[in-house]
Structures are given as C-alpha cells and as structure tokens.
Write a protein that holds these residues in place. Structure first.
Motif, PDB file in Angstrom:
ATOM      1  N   SER A 152      -1.472   6.120  -5.843  1.00  0.00           N
ATOM      2  CA  SER A 152      -1.125   4.780  -6.299  1.00  0.00           C
ATOM      3  C   SER A 152      -0.162   4.878  -7.471  1.00  0.00           C
TER       4      SER A 152
ATOM      5  N   GLN B  55      -8.986  12.712  -1.154  1.00  0.00           N
ATOM      6  CA  GLN B  55      -8.605  11.505  -1.886  1.00  0.00           C
ATOM      7  C   GLN B  55      -9.367  11.399  -3.198  1.00  0.00           C
TER       8      GLN B  55
ATOM      9  N   GLU C  64      -3.314   9.078  -0.769  1.00  0.00           N
ATOM     10  CA  GLU C  64      -2.268   8.242  -1.334  1.00  0.00           C
ATOM     11  C   GLU C  64      -2.320   8.316  -2.844  1.00  0.00           C
TER      12      GLU C  64
ATOM     13  N   MET D 234       0.851  -1.192   0.000  1.00  0.00           N
ATOM     14  CA  MET D 234       0.000   0.000   0.000  1.00  0.00           C
ATOM     15  C   MET D 234       0.888   1.245   0.000  1.00  0.00           C
ATOM     16  N   ALA D 235       0.510   2.214  -0.805  1.00  0.00           N
ATOM     17  CA  ALA D 235       1.267   3.451  -0.883  1.00  0.00           C
ATOM     18  C   ALA D 235       1.154   4.231   0.425  1.00  0.00           C
ATOM     19  N   GLU D 236       2.198   4.963   0.722  1.00  0.00           N
ATOM     20  CA  GLU D 236       2.207   5.779   1.933  1.00  0.00           C
ATOM     21  C   GLU D 236       1.241   6.942   1.780  1.00  0.00           C
ATOM     22  N   LYS D 237       0.499   7.231   2.851  1.00  0.00           N
ATOM     23  CA  LYS D 237      -0.423   8.358   2.815  1.00  0.00           C
ATOM     24  C   LYS D 237       0.302   9.646   3.202  1.00  0.00           C
ATOM     25  N   ILE D 238      -0.091  10.727   2.535  1.00  0.00           N
ATOM     26  CA  ILE D 238       0.520  12.034   2.745  1.00  0.00           C
ATOM     27  C   ILE D 238      -0.580  13.020   3.087  1.00  0.00           C
TER      28      ILE D 238
ATOM     29  N   PRO E 266      -5.401  13.044   4.639  1.00  0.00           N
ATOM     30  CA  PRO E 266      -4.388  12.105   4.143  1.00  0.00           C
ATOM     31  C   PRO E 266      -4.809  11.509   2.809  1.00  0.00           C
TER      32      PRO E 266
END
Length: 357
Positions: A183, A145, A181, A1-5, A179
């Motif tokens: 992908s 998101q 992410e 899973m991609a890191e959330k920013i 937050p």
C-alpha cells in the motif's frame, strides 16, 4: 487497490522495510534467510541506502546499534544460530533504548541443527534471549502479506517505544512465494531529539549508552524500562480469534503452524466438532487476557508448535489451571500435516476429554 506482486517471503520483508523508510541494512548470510540479505544488497544502492555485509553477526548487530543511535531506521536479519550471536548486542540496544528491527527466519536446532522451518526460538525471542531485564516486541506473521504488513508495523513500533522489535518467521514463510501488495505508504520523519547527531543547535551532546555503574542509577533505569514494557503490554497486544464463540476446544498456534491448524479446525467443524482457534500475532506482549476469558467457557486448549513446547508455557500461564492444556508439536524442521492435527483434535473429542457437559 495496489497491484499484487508474487514475491518470496524473505524478499517481501526487504521491500517492506524500504517502504517503511529503512535505508540502512547490516547482515550476514545464513540459510534460510539469505535471500533477504541478497535482496537488500541489490536494492539499497538503488535508493541511496546503505548495505553492508558484516564480517560476522556480532559485527552486524553493533552496526545496527550505531545507525540506530544516529537516528536512522535500520534493520538486520539472520536465522537461529546467527540471532544467538547477536544477543549481546540486542541487550545493549534494548538497554540504550534504540529503535531497530531484527528479523529471525527460524531454522531447526539446537546447535547448527538444520535449515528446515522451526519455531524453537520462541523462548529466545520472547524471554529476552540476552542478559538483563529487557523485552523485545515480537511479531509473528503467518503469510507473506503479513510479513510485509508486520515489517512496516515493526518500524513504527520500534520508534514509538524506542525498543528493538523482532519479526519472527520461519524457513517456510521465508521461502514460500505468495501474492502481496504494498500500500502507498506516507513515511513521515520521526523526531528523535535523543539521537547522537552532534550539537546541531544544542548546548550539550546526546550520549547513547547502556552502562550505568552506579547501582542506584541502574535501578532507576530498569524501573523506567519496566514501566515502558507495561505500556507496551497494555496497548500493543495483537491476535486473531476464529470460531471461539461456541468452541469447546481452542487451538492456539502462530506463524505457519496456524495455517495448518486452521485447515484442521475447518475440517473438524465441518464434522460438527466445536473447535476454535486463537492466533497470537504479538508473541510479546502475549494475548494472555483473551485466553483467560476463553478459559472460563471452553473445555480445553490444544497448543500447536514446531518445537518441543515453548509457547505452551505462556498458554498454560494464561489459562492458569482453569482448563487442561494439551500439546502437539514437531521438532527439528518437521512440519505436521492438517490431517495429523485433525487426528489430535478427533482423539481429544473421542476421549471425551473435551466436553462441556
């Protein structure tokens, strides 16, 4: 899973456009979307992209026309009065069938209005806004998101249908931080044999144009466009349904208002009130058929907007008189609380206007 920013909505749109392969951005600052323009001014030079702050919104949209005509993935953004200034150019882009992405972070109006969030540009976005018979594909995210996801989708739809796609947000979504992410995106070059890029092995140059002086030819072009729009309407309707299986009252809301509506709906259901919700994600094409189906079993609809009632007309058309459609809206940049929406729901049930028996 991609890191959330953690990112602000406006800036998240900019980064999502870059992920989608956008390397050309032309814009002009206006609150509450200026952070997007500022973000692109920093990021585009870092990726060998092109950023240009135009001298006006009119200039910016015509730069979009030029870049799109050369086959580039290109974006512009503005807020309500600025989008109004772009409308002639958007009609030209639609007429010339050029894929492009236009972001509107809506503020209160009419006129210069204010800088607070609103949804009063719905008519402008979904009914054309400029001159002539044309359509924008219109996407309405309700979170940061979704701003990311729908920006990437917007570029894909623009290329698929050779059409402008508008991302319709609002001042709240543009300014809030959540937050997100990104992908991993495998952006594949889209073949654009129609683009004006010189001969390059062809015997004749491509010409990008929306001028057809012979009425017979212009009519044929309009027929072609309408067939394309029908294809979009058949294939690209997006919406979310919540608790509609047993709903007596169906809320209809999009964007930031849908989050407020959902909180009110969940409170109402916790108290035994059978409330559901439909959230249009594509404002055009509008989810007419799902609402028409629900009109056969629900008792009533309540449309919620940050406007004097614009999507309301499309809800009424979809329901087609089968059931009553009520409205609650705030205007000028004011936003309702979940409590205020819950009170509207409660009033309808207590008045026995929402009753299947």
């Amino acid at each position: 899973m991609a890191e959330k920013i953690l990112m602000k909505g406006n800036e998240a749109i900019g980064e999502a456009a870059i992920v989608a392969g956008c390397r050309h951005y032309f814009g002009y600052p206006i609150t509450p979307q200026t952070e997007l323009t500022e973000y692109m001014s920093r990021r585009m030079p870092q990726i060998n992209g092109v950023f240009l702050q135009a001298e006006s919104e009119v200039a910016a949209i015509n730069m979009v026309y030029g870049a799109a005509g050369a086959g580039a993935r290109v974006m512009t953004s503005s807020s309500s009065p600025g989008i109004s200034l772009k409308m002639e150019g958007i009609s030209y882009i639609a007429g010339a069938e050029l894929p492009s992405v236009i972001v509107n972070i809506v503020r209160g109006g009419p006129g210069l209005g204010g800088i607070q969030p609103a949804q009063s540009d719905y008519f402008q976005a979904t009914k054309g806004g400029g001159h002539g018979d044309y359509r924008n594909i219109v996407l309405a995210p309700n979170s940061v998101q979704e701003m990311v996801d729908n920006t990437i989708l917007a570029f894909d739809l623009a290329d698929k249908y050779r059409n402008p796609v508008m991302l319709l947000g609002d001042g709240a979504l543009g300014q809030m931080m959540e937050p997100v992410e990104f992908s991993a995106s495998d952006v594949k070059p889209v073949a654009k044999p129609w683009a004006a890029t010189g001969l390059r092995g062809r015997t004749e140059s491509n010409i990008i144009n929306s001028l057809h002086l012979q009425p017979e030819k212009l009519e044929l072009h309009n027929i072609h466009l309408q067939k394309k729009y029908a294809q979009v309407a058949d294939n690209e309707v997006r919406y979310e349904e919540l608790y509609t299986d047993d709903a007596e009252l169906v809320l209809v809301a999009y964007g930031i208002t849908s989050r407020i509506a959902r909180s009110a709906m969940e409170k109402a259901r916790s108290e035994g009130l059978k409330v559901g919700m439909v959230r249009p994600i594509t404002l055009w094409p509008f989810p007419e058929k799902p609402l028409a189906v629900l009109a056969q079993k629900a008792a009533a609809f309540l449309t919620l907007e940050l406007s004097a009632g614009q999507m309301l007309e499309d809800v009424r058309l979809a329901v087609n008189g089968a059931k009553p459609v009520y409205f609650y809206g705030r205007a000028g940049g004011m936003m309702p609380s979940p409590k205020a929406v819950y009170e509207q729901i409660s009033t309808l049930f207590n008045g026995k206007e929402v009753n299947n028996s």
